[in-house]
Design a protein around this motif. Structure first.
Motif, PDB file in Angstrom:
ATOM      1  N   ASP A 148       0.832  -1.209   0.000  1.00 57.75           N
ATOM      2  CA  ASP A 148       0.000   0.000   0.000  1.00 57.75           C
ATOM      3  C   ASP A 148       0.865   1.257   0.000  1.00 57.75           C
ATOM      4  OD1 ASP A 148      -2.267  -1.539   0.015  1.00 57.75           O
ATOM      5  OD2 ASP A 148      -2.574  -1.435   2.189  1.00 57.75           O
ATOM      6  N   ARG A 151       2.207   1.783  -3.471  1.00 55.91           N
ATOM      7  CA  ARG A 151       1.182   2.321  -4.367  1.00 55.91           C
ATOM      8  C   ARG A 151       1.042   3.834  -4.197  1.00 55.91           C
ATOM      9  NH1 ARG A 151      -3.423  -2.365  -3.388  1.00 55.91           N
ATOM     10  NH2 ARG A 151      -2.547  -3.921  -4.842  1.00 55.91           N
ATOM     11  N   ARG A 155       1.529   6.586  -7.130  1.00 54.89           N
ATOM     12  CA  ARG A 155       0.523   7.587  -7.503  1.00 54.89           C
ATOM     13  C   ARG A 155       1.133   8.979  -7.633  1.00 54.89           C
ATOM     14  NH1 ARG A 155      -2.659   4.995  -3.353  1.00 54.89           N
ATOM     15  NH2 ARG A 155      -4.141   3.532  -4.282  1.00 54.89           N
TER      16      ARG A 155
END
Length: 242
Positions: A148, A151, A155
């Motif tokens: 997570d 990620r 982004r």
């Protein structure tokens, strides 16, 4: 009935003849290994008569036991008894005593299990709750949490989509080089780095290789990845510096 009727003043229902026999034996403090059959049979028959007078159900099992007691009583009255293979006289009460002892053991076990069941009723089970934790367990953090975090880094990295891929030749990024690069950054500093600092630069392909390199270092137990506090920043550190 005789003057011994005092033991039938307060009658209660028994589950079976064995329970009634144990009640009479314990009430009259009879040695279970030396049962006076005449007395026990007399009290047992008096009890059955009292049960009938009070319209209590006398099942066939009680009557069968009455016949068994009468038979044992009759055998006890015989002048000579059969002998066993060891030459000892066979006791007609032996089978009854064994049945009483076995029933007594099972009754005791049932009472213990019943007590445990009664005790268990005072406790109510519930599913475990998600309690807030200030510190995570030592060692590497959960892989899902690490993914997570990666990620979030991805982004924030926007690649230029307007440049055709056929014009820009992708550069090779060997995973071994990225592993060495991460270790070099850790050794150059204090032995620890913020997670985001390892992915400060590079295109999407390079960042993915860097993340795989980090996982490989964790697998080789050369680095640790921790989150000192709940919702805190993730930190990468050398194992010997932890």
């Amino acid at each position: 009935m005789s003057e011994k009727k005092d033991y039938t003043i307060h009658l209660k229902a028994f589950d079976g003849p064995m329970e009634l026999l144990l009640h009479l034996i314990e009430k009259n403090k009879i040695d279970i290994y030396d049962i006076p059959m005449a007395e026990l049979t007399h009290q047992y028959l008096d009890y059955l008569a009292a049960m009938r007078e009070m319209d209590m159900d006398v099942t066939s099992s009680f009557l069968v036991m009455a016949a068994t007691l009468l038979e044992i009583k009759s055998r006890m009255m015989l002048p000579k008894r059969e002998k066993t293979e060891d030459g000892e006289e066979e006791d007609p009460r032996r089978e009854l005593v064994e049945r009483l002892l076995e029933y007594k053991r099972f009754k005791k076990i049932s009472e213990v299990l019943g007590s445990m069941a009664d005790l268990q009723e005072h406790f109510v089970g519930r599913a475990p709750l998600d309690l807030p934790v200030r510190h995570l367990p030592p060692g590497n953090i959960d892989l899902k949490l690490l993914v997570d975090a990666f990620r979030e880094v991805m982004r924030s990295k926007e690649e230029t989509a307007s440049v055709p891929s056929v014009i820009v030749k992708p550069e090779p990024y060997p995973i071994e080089d990225k592993m060495a690069e991460i270790l070099q950054k850790l050794h150059a500093g204090t032995g620890s780095l913020p997670f985001a600092a390892v992915f400060a630069k590079g295109n999407r392909r390079e960042l993915i290789i860097t993340f795989l390199a980090l996982l490989e270092l964790m697998k080789k137990q050369e680095v640790l990845v921790r989150q000192p506090h709940l919702f805190g920043s993730i930190v990468i550190m050398l194992r010997n510096k932890a």
